[in-house]
Scaffold this motif. Structure first.
Motif, mmCIF file in Angstrom:
data_model
loop_
_atom_site.group_PDB
_atom_site.id
_atom_site.type_symbol
_atom_site.label_atom_id
_atom_site.label_comp_id
_atom_site.label_asym_id
_atom_site.label_seq_id
_atom_site.Cartn_x
_atom_site.Cartn_y
_atom_site.Cartn_z
ATOM 1 N N GLY A 136 0.958 -1.189 0.068
ATOM 2 C CA GLY A 136 0.039 0.095 0.154
ATOM 3 C C GLY A 136 0.957 1.302 0.003
ATOM 4 O O GLY A 136 2.033 1.266 -0.221
ATOM 5 N N HIS A 164 -12.610 3.760 6.977
ATOM 6 C CA HIS A 164 -11.263 4.309 6.005
ATOM 7 C C HIS A 164 -11.952 5.049 5.263
ATOM 8 O O HIS A 164 -11.974 5.124 3.779
ATOM 9 C CB HIS A 164 -10.652 3.210 5.308
ATOM 10 C CG HIS A 164 -10.448 1.936 6.335
ATOM 11 N ND1 HIS A 164 -9.427 2.204 7.258
ATOM 12 C CD2 HIS A 164 -11.020 0.590 6.416
ATOM 13 C CE1 HIS A 164 -9.417 0.630 7.935
ATOM 14 N NE2 HIS A 164 -10.425 0.071 7.591
ATOM 15 N N ALA A 189 -7.902 7.026 2.053
ATOM 16 C CA ALA A 189 -7.468 5.638 2.036
ATOM 17 C C ALA A 189 -7.897 4.807 0.794
ATOM 18 O O ALA A 189 -7.141 4.211 0.157
ATOM 19 C CB ALA A 189 -8.086 5.029 3.364
ATOM 20 N N ASP A 218 0.619 2.542 5.008
ATOM 21 C CA ASP A 218 -0.722 1.842 4.932
ATOM 22 C C ASP A 218 -0.431 0.477 4.890
ATOM 23 O O ASP A 218 0.459 -0.091 4.573
ATOM 24 C CB ASP A 218 -1.434 2.400 3.817
ATOM 25 C CG ASP A 218 -2.051 3.705 3.904
ATOM 26 O OD1 ASP A 218 -2.064 4.273 4.959
ATOM 27 O OD2 ASP A 218 -2.520 4.329 2.895
ATOM 28 N N ASP A 270 -5.810 5.930 -1.967
ATOM 29 C CA ASP A 270 -4.600 5.536 -1.694
ATOM 30 C C ASP A 270 -4.288 3.953 -2.154
ATOM 31 O O ASP A 270 -3.352 3.587 -2.835
ATOM 32 C CB ASP A 270 -3.904 5.644 -0.421
ATOM 33 C CG ASP A 270 -3.708 7.152 -0.371
ATOM 34 O OD1 ASP A 270 -3.565 7.972 -1.105
ATOM 35 O OD2 ASP A 270 -3.467 7.766 1.174
ATOM 36 N N ASP A 271 -5.184 3.215 -1.827
ATOM 37 C CA ASP A 271 -5.374 1.962 -2.423
ATOM 38 C C ASP A 271 -5.151 1.758 -3.434
ATOM 39 O O ASP A 271 -4.642 0.617 -4.267
ATOM 40 C CB ASP A 271 -6.430 1.059 -1.407
ATOM 41 C CG ASP A 271 -6.090 0.982 -0.112
ATOM 42 O OD1 ASP A 271 -5.118 1.193 0.588
ATOM 43 O OD2 ASP A 271 -7.275 0.536 0.565
#
Length: 314
Positions: free
Chosen positions: A59, A125, A129, A63, A132-133
């Protein structure tokens, strides 16, 4: 709204239940959705021509690893194009597992390798989040393209609804961070404007479909403590759309995201981005997934498959 529906889907529309999402019932609704898609998949024959696997990839810094699912032809005779798939669900629902049959079929029809991202969900999340994933998965896909038998210069990013919003955001991030090249983006009826001031947003109030109420809840959960979105949380806020990948999108005229999609398409075109767009009269949000055998639903799916195949194999 019901009087404006496409005649073929109007006949089946009355059978849809009203749905309301709250913090209290969200986990139950997620489980219901997962069980529904698992039940559908169990009724379909196995696609032996496609290999399906999963793994966890790095990640963003700090993360956790990101779970992805990989769909690839059992036999590869040449280097193939790739597709990064981002599922829908209002930023609060869904998983990479729910699209197994659809993505296996897409691999067979388009002769490509698909990486589907099981990104984290809000409100547990919130932004950034999920984004970003998705971006981390794009970086991994591009770096590992050769190992997967994929041409890294022919990777498309696609997704419906919130997945469409993430598609548009990933494309902006890749442009601004000078990240992996994206050959094509396909944000289908995307959820991209947290301001929720359009006429179409205010028109769609029926609780049997994705409406104004669900949209408000989704944005509130996704943005978390933010008072308003940034261009990467809500790509409709981006002032510069130049340099983005060639784009295909579509939306029904009874979708709360109709107007923000049309505005996005207009500004992409004005920014010099090659863009194809289709507006489907009498279609509500995601209607082709509810009623896949309807003629208008087949047109939607055939339309985006044709555009994607052309982009990947030109």
């Amino acid at each position: 709204m019901e009087n404006k529906l496409n005649p073929e889907i109007k006949e089946m529309f009355s059978y849809l239940p009203e749905v309301i999402y709250t913090r209290e019932n969200l986990n139950a609704k997620r489980n219901e959705m997962n069980e529904m898609f698992a039940g559908i998949a169990a009724t379909l024959p196995a696609n032996d021509a496609v290999l399906t696997s999963e793994k966890h990839v790095p990640g963003a810094e700090g993360d956790p690893d990101v779970r992805i699912k990989i769909y690839e032809p059992r036999v590869k005779e040449e280097t193939l194009p790739g597709v990064l798939y981002l599922h829908g669900g209002g930023y609060i629902l869904g998983s990479a597992d729910m699209m197994d049959p659809t993505l296996q079929q897409l691999v067979s029809e388009l002769d490509c390798v698909i990486v589907s991202v099981d990104y984290r969900l809000a409100p547990e999340h919130p932004y950034p989040a999920p984004l970003d994933d998705c971006y981390a998965a794009l970086i991994w896909f591009s770096k590992n393209a050769e190992e997967l038998g994929v041409d890294s210069s022919r990777i498309a990013v696609i997704g419906p609804s919130a997945g469409g919003g993430l598609t548009a955001a990933v494309s902006l991030l890749a442009r601004d961070r000078k990240g992996p090249a994206i050959a094509f983006q396909m944000p289908l009826y995307p959820m991209i404007d947290d301001r929720m001031t359009s006429k179409s947003f205010n028109q769609i109030t029926d609780r049997r479909v994705w409406n104004d109420e669900k949209t408000q809840f989704g944005w509130k959960m996704y943005l978390g403590d933010l008072d308003e979105g940034t261009q990467y949380a809500a790509p409709a806020r981006a002032t510069d759309l130049s340099g983005l990948p060639p784009t295909y999108t579509c939306v029904g005229d009874l979708d709360p995201f109709r107007d923000e999609t049309i505005d996005y398409v207009t500004r992409l075109t004005q920014a010099g981005v090659p863009t194809e767009f289709h507006l489907y009269p009498g279609g509500f949000h995601g209607f082709e997934e509810y009623f896949p055998t309807a003629e208008i639903s087949r047109r939607v799916v055939d339309g985006y498959k044709t555009a994607l195949k052309r982009a990947l194999h030109k």
